[in-house]
Design a protein around this motif. Structure first.
Motif, PDB file in Angstrom:
ATOM      1  N   PRO A   1      99.342  43.952  57.657  1.00 49.31           N
ATOM      2  CA  PRO A   1     100.667  43.828  58.283  1.00 49.31           C
ATOM      3  C   PRO A   1     100.651  44.241  59.752  1.00 49.31           C
ATOM      4  CG  PRO A   1     100.870  44.831  56.123  1.00 49.31           C
ATOM      5  CD  PRO A   1      99.400  44.764  56.421  1.00 49.31           C
ATOM      6  N   GLY A   2     101.204  43.384  60.603  1.00 51.84           N
ATOM      7  CA  GLY A   2     101.334  43.700  62.020  1.00 51.84           C
ATOM      8  C   GLY A   2     100.073  43.546  62.833  1.00 51.84           C
ATOM      9  N   VAL A   3      98.966  43.120  62.205  1.00 55.70           N
ATOM     10  CA  VAL A   3      97.691  42.982  62.917  1.00 55.70           C
ATOM     11  C   VAL A   3      97.308  41.508  62.987  1.00 55.70           C
ATOM     12  CG1 VAL A   3      95.242  43.582  62.939  1.00 55.70           C
ATOM     13  CG2 VAL A   3      96.937  45.267  62.161  1.00 55.70           C
ATOM     14  N   GLU A   4      97.068  41.008  64.186  1.00 54.49           N
ATOM     15  CA  GLU A   4      96.666  39.607  64.358  1.00 54.49           C
ATOM     16  C   GLU A   4      95.239  39.412  63.860  1.00 54.49           C
ATOM     17  OE1 GLU A   4      97.602  36.717  67.897  1.00 54.49           O
ATOM     18  OE2 GLU A   4      95.715  37.748  68.357  1.00 54.49           O
TER      19      GLU A   4
ATOM     20  N   VAL B   1     100.675  32.151  65.095  1.00 54.72           N
ATOM     21  CA  VAL B   1     100.945  31.770  63.704  1.00 54.72           C
ATOM     22  C   VAL B   1     101.311  33.029  62.922  1.00 54.72           C
ATOM     23  CG1 VAL B   1     100.009  30.665  61.638  1.00 54.72           C
ATOM     24  CG2 VAL B   1      99.277  29.905  63.910  1.00 54.72           C
ATOM     25  N   THR B   2     102.382  32.961  62.143  1.00 59.68           N
ATOM     26  CA  THR B   2     102.805  34.135  61.368  1.00 59.68           C
ATOM     27  C   THR B   2     103.039  33.770  59.911  1.00 59.68           C
ATOM     28  OG1 THR B   2     105.144  33.773  61.883  1.00 59.68           O
ATOM     29  CG2 THR B   2     103.907  35.213  63.367  1.00 59.68           C
ATOM     30  N   VAL B   3     102.863  34.773  59.044  1.00 60.75           N
ATOM     31  CA  VAL B   3     103.229  34.650  57.631  1.00 60.75           C
ATOM     32  C   VAL B   3     104.080  35.852  57.270  1.00 60.75           C
ATOM     33  CG1 VAL B   3     101.194  33.311  56.973  1.00 60.75           C
ATOM     34  CG2 VAL B   3     101.118  35.814  56.862  1.00 60.75           C
ATOM     35  N   ALA B   4     104.812  35.730  56.189  1.00 58.32           N
ATOM     36  CA  ALA B   4     105.698  36.814  55.761  1.00 58.32           C
ATOM     37  C   ALA B   4     104.892  38.055  55.375  1.00 58.32           C
ATOM     38  CB  ALA B   4     106.549  36.354  54.591  1.00 58.32           C
ATOM     39  N   ASN B   5     105.559  39.202  55.445  1.00 58.36           N
ATOM     40  CA  ASN B   5     104.908  40.466  55.099  1.00 58.36           C
ATOM     41  C   ASN B   5     104.350  40.450  53.688  1.00 58.36           C
ATOM     42  OD1 ASN B   5     105.610  43.356  53.653  1.00 58.36           O
ATOM     43  ND2 ASN B   5     104.566  43.576  55.641  1.00 58.36           N
ATOM     44  N   GLY B   6     104.994  39.689  52.791  1.00 56.66           N
ATOM     45  CA  GLY B   6     104.533  39.653  51.407  1.00 56.66           C
ATOM     46  C   GLY B   6     103.267  38.857  51.188  1.00 56.66           C
ATOM     47  N   VAL B   7     102.784  38.161  52.221  1.00 58.39           N
ATOM     48  CA  VAL B   7     101.557  37.364  52.090  1.00 58.39           C
ATOM     49  C   VAL B   7     100.364  38.240  52.481  1.00 58.39           C
ATOM     50  CG1 VAL B   7     100.316  35.303  52.837  1.00 58.39           C
ATOM     51  CG2 VAL B   7     102.815  35.254  52.622  1.00 58.39           C
TER      52      VAL B   7
ATOM     53  N   LYS C   1      82.413  21.353  66.570  1.00 59.84           N
ATOM     54  CA  LYS C   1      83.815  21.496  66.971  1.00 59.84           C
ATOM     55  C   LYS C   1      84.316  22.802  66.347  1.00 59.84           C
ATOM     56  CE  LYS C   1      84.733  17.666  69.288  1.00 59.84           C
ATOM     57  NZ  LYS C   1      85.404  16.515  68.665  1.00 59.84           N
ATOM     58  N   THR C   2      84.893  23.652  67.193  1.00 60.61           N
ATOM     59  CA  THR C   2      85.367  24.957  66.727  1.00 60.61           C
ATOM     60  C   THR C   2      86.880  25.051  66.845  1.00 60.61           C
ATOM     61  OG1 THR C   2      83.292  26.029  67.399  1.00 60.61           O
ATOM     62  CG2 THR C   2      85.208  27.459  67.083  1.00 60.61           C
ATOM     63  N   TYR C   3      87.509  25.447  65.735  1.00 60.91           N
ATOM     64  CA  TYR C   3      88.955  25.649  65.695  1.00 60.91           C
ATOM     65  C   TYR C   3      89.208  27.141  65.510  1.00 60.91           C
ATOM     66  CZ  TYR C   3      89.099  20.615  64.890  1.00 60.91           C
ATOM     67  OH  TYR C   3      88.932  19.256  65.001  1.00 60.91           O
ATOM     68  N   THR C   4      90.095  27.696  66.342  1.00 60.77           N
ATOM     69  CA  THR C   4      90.427  29.120  66.271  1.00 60.77           C
ATOM     70  C   THR C   4      91.920  29.275  65.985  1.00 60.77           C
ATOM     71  OG1 THR C   4      88.690  29.592  67.898  1.00 60.77           O
ATOM     72  CG2 THR C   4      90.287  31.328  67.450  1.00 60.77           C
ATOM     73  N   ILE C   5      92.222  30.024  64.928  1.00 61.49           N
ATOM     74  CA  ILE C   5      93.610  30.206  64.494  1.00 61.49           C
ATOM     75  C   ILE C   5      93.925  31.704  64.512  1.00 61.49           C
ATOM     76  CG2 ILE C   5      95.288  29.745  62.666  1.00 61.49           C
ATOM     77  CD1 ILE C   5      93.232  27.642  61.598  1.00 61.49           C
ATOM     78  N   TYR C   6      94.970  32.077  65.233  1.00 61.54           N
ATOM     79  CA  TYR C   6      95.387  33.475  65.323  1.00 61.54           C
ATOM     80  C   TYR C   6      96.609  33.668  64.416  1.00 61.54           C
ATOM     81  CZ  TYR C   6      92.371  33.435  69.424  1.00 61.54           C
ATOM     82  OH  TYR C   6      91.296  33.303  70.269  1.00 61.54           O
ATOM     83  N   VAL C   7      96.412  34.441  63.350  1.00 63.37           N
ATOM     84  CA  VAL C   7      97.456  34.612  62.329  1.00 63.37           C
ATOM     85  C   VAL C   7      97.876  36.073  62.254  1.00 63.37           C
ATOM     86  CG1 VAL C   7      98.057  34.324  59.903  1.00 63.37           C
ATOM     87  CG2 VAL C   7      96.471  32.726  60.987  1.00 63.37           C
ATOM     88  N   THR C   8      99.190  36.296  62.226  1.00 57.26           N
ATOM     89  CA  THR C   8      99.708  37.653  62.071  1.00 57.26           C
ATOM     90  C   THR C   8     100.589  37.730  60.828  1.00 57.26           C
ATOM     91  OG1 THR C   8      99.718  38.034  64.466  1.00 57.26           O
ATOM     92  CG2 THR C   8     101.070  39.503  63.123  1.00 57.26           C
ATOM     93  N   ARG C   9     100.283  38.678  59.967  1.00 55.89           N
ATOM     94  CA  ARG C   9     101.155  38.992  58.827  1.00 55.89           C
ATOM     95  C   ARG C   9     102.251  39.919  59.334  1.00 55.89           C
ATOM     96  NH1 ARG C   9      99.172  42.678  53.674  1.00 55.89           N
ATOM     97  NH2 ARG C   9     101.221  42.919  52.674  1.00 55.89           N
ATOM     98  N   LEU C  10     103.479  39.487  59.193  1.00 60.46           N
ATOM     99  CA  LEU C  10     104.576  40.291  59.713  1.00 60.46           C
ATOM    100  C   LEU C  10     104.569  41.685  59.092  1.00 60.46           C
ATOM    101  CD1 LEU C  10     107.436  37.629  59.744  1.00 60.46           C
ATOM    102  CD2 LEU C  10     105.998  38.394  61.652  1.00 60.46           C
TER     103      LEU C  10
END
Length: 257
Positions: A180-183, A141-147, A198-207
């Protein structure tokens, strides 16, 4: 011979010479076997803390065990519902005076799982994230650098936590900072009383930041007529100026040397 639970008709006749007989009819039933105990709720997955009732119509007593061993009349006498607080095998024996002992009733109980969340919404217009109730891991999962941060809004039953902090169903979490750049790993857990979570794991990286353009040949003295290529790995576009001003996205688009 008598068969358990089956009425047998026995006939006795007395006859004197020359006289009409006297007939005696006796209906005899050999008592059967006591009904096998039943359990409510039936065997299966339940929330810990659930109370199970054991019954056998007409029984004088019911004896039970919770460790999987076969109950006897020396086992615990059933008087109140049995509380399920661990995974167990419940066995029961019913007895009634004059009747054969029942068969052994058996019920295995495990811990029920909490219900799936019905929704998880991420702020920041992420790419690569589509929630599905039965999917518990989301990678890439990614978001823009501005986020600089995002919030998580989970919806569902029970107690819900985001990164260890309780969040009401349908309410956004506190902002979660992104580098930025770190998951970043985000964990959402839903737990109903007495049930496994129930466990949900989300890996997000800010570009990160797009690589600074480089020039080939590099800056320096060159023969007039030399062609200079400009590159920035992965860039959608490169904009440039030749008059010393700072380029913007309104400047000339680099397409050829």
């Amino acid at each position: 011979a008598l068969t358990p639970g089956v009425e047998r008709t026995i006939t006795v006749i007395a006859t004197e010479t020359g006289k009409s007989p006297k007939t005696y009819t006796i209906y005899v039933t050999r008592l059967g076997t006591q009904a096998t105990p039943t359990f409510n709720p039936p065997a299966g997955a339940v929330a810990f803390g659930t109370e199970v009732t054991i019954s056998s119509a007409g029984a004088d007593n019911i004896y039970y065990t919770t460790d999987g061993t076969t109950p006897t009349t020396s086992s615990t006498v059933y008087t109140v519902p049995v509380t399920i607080n661990a995974e167990i095998t419940l066995k029961a024996l019913a007895v009634k005076a004059g009747w054969g002992d029942s068969d052994i009733g058996i019920a295995e109980y495990t811990q029920a799982a909490s219900a799936d969340l019905t929704s998880i919404v991420l702020s920041g217009s992420p790419t690569g994230f589509t929630f599905a109730p039965g999917t518990y891991t989301y990678s890439g999962v990614t978001v823009a650098n501005g986020v600089a941060s995002i919030t998580v809004t989970p919806t569902g039953a029970g107690t819900i936590t985001v990164e260890g902090t309780a969040v009401a169903s349908g309410t956004a979490s506190d902002p979660i900072a992104l580098t930025p750049g770190v998951e970043r790993t985000i964990t959402v857990i839903a737990t109903e009383t007495g049930k496994s979570p129930k466990t949900y794991t989300i890996y997000v990286t800010r570009l990160g930041t797009q690589a600074t353009p480089t020039f080939n040949p590099p800056a320096g003295a060159v023969a007039f007529g030399t062609e200079v290529t400009i590159s920035s790995a992965g860039a959608d576009n490169i904009y440039y100026t030749t008059d010393g001003t700072t380029p913007t996205t309104s400047s000339t688009v680099y397409t050829v040397p």
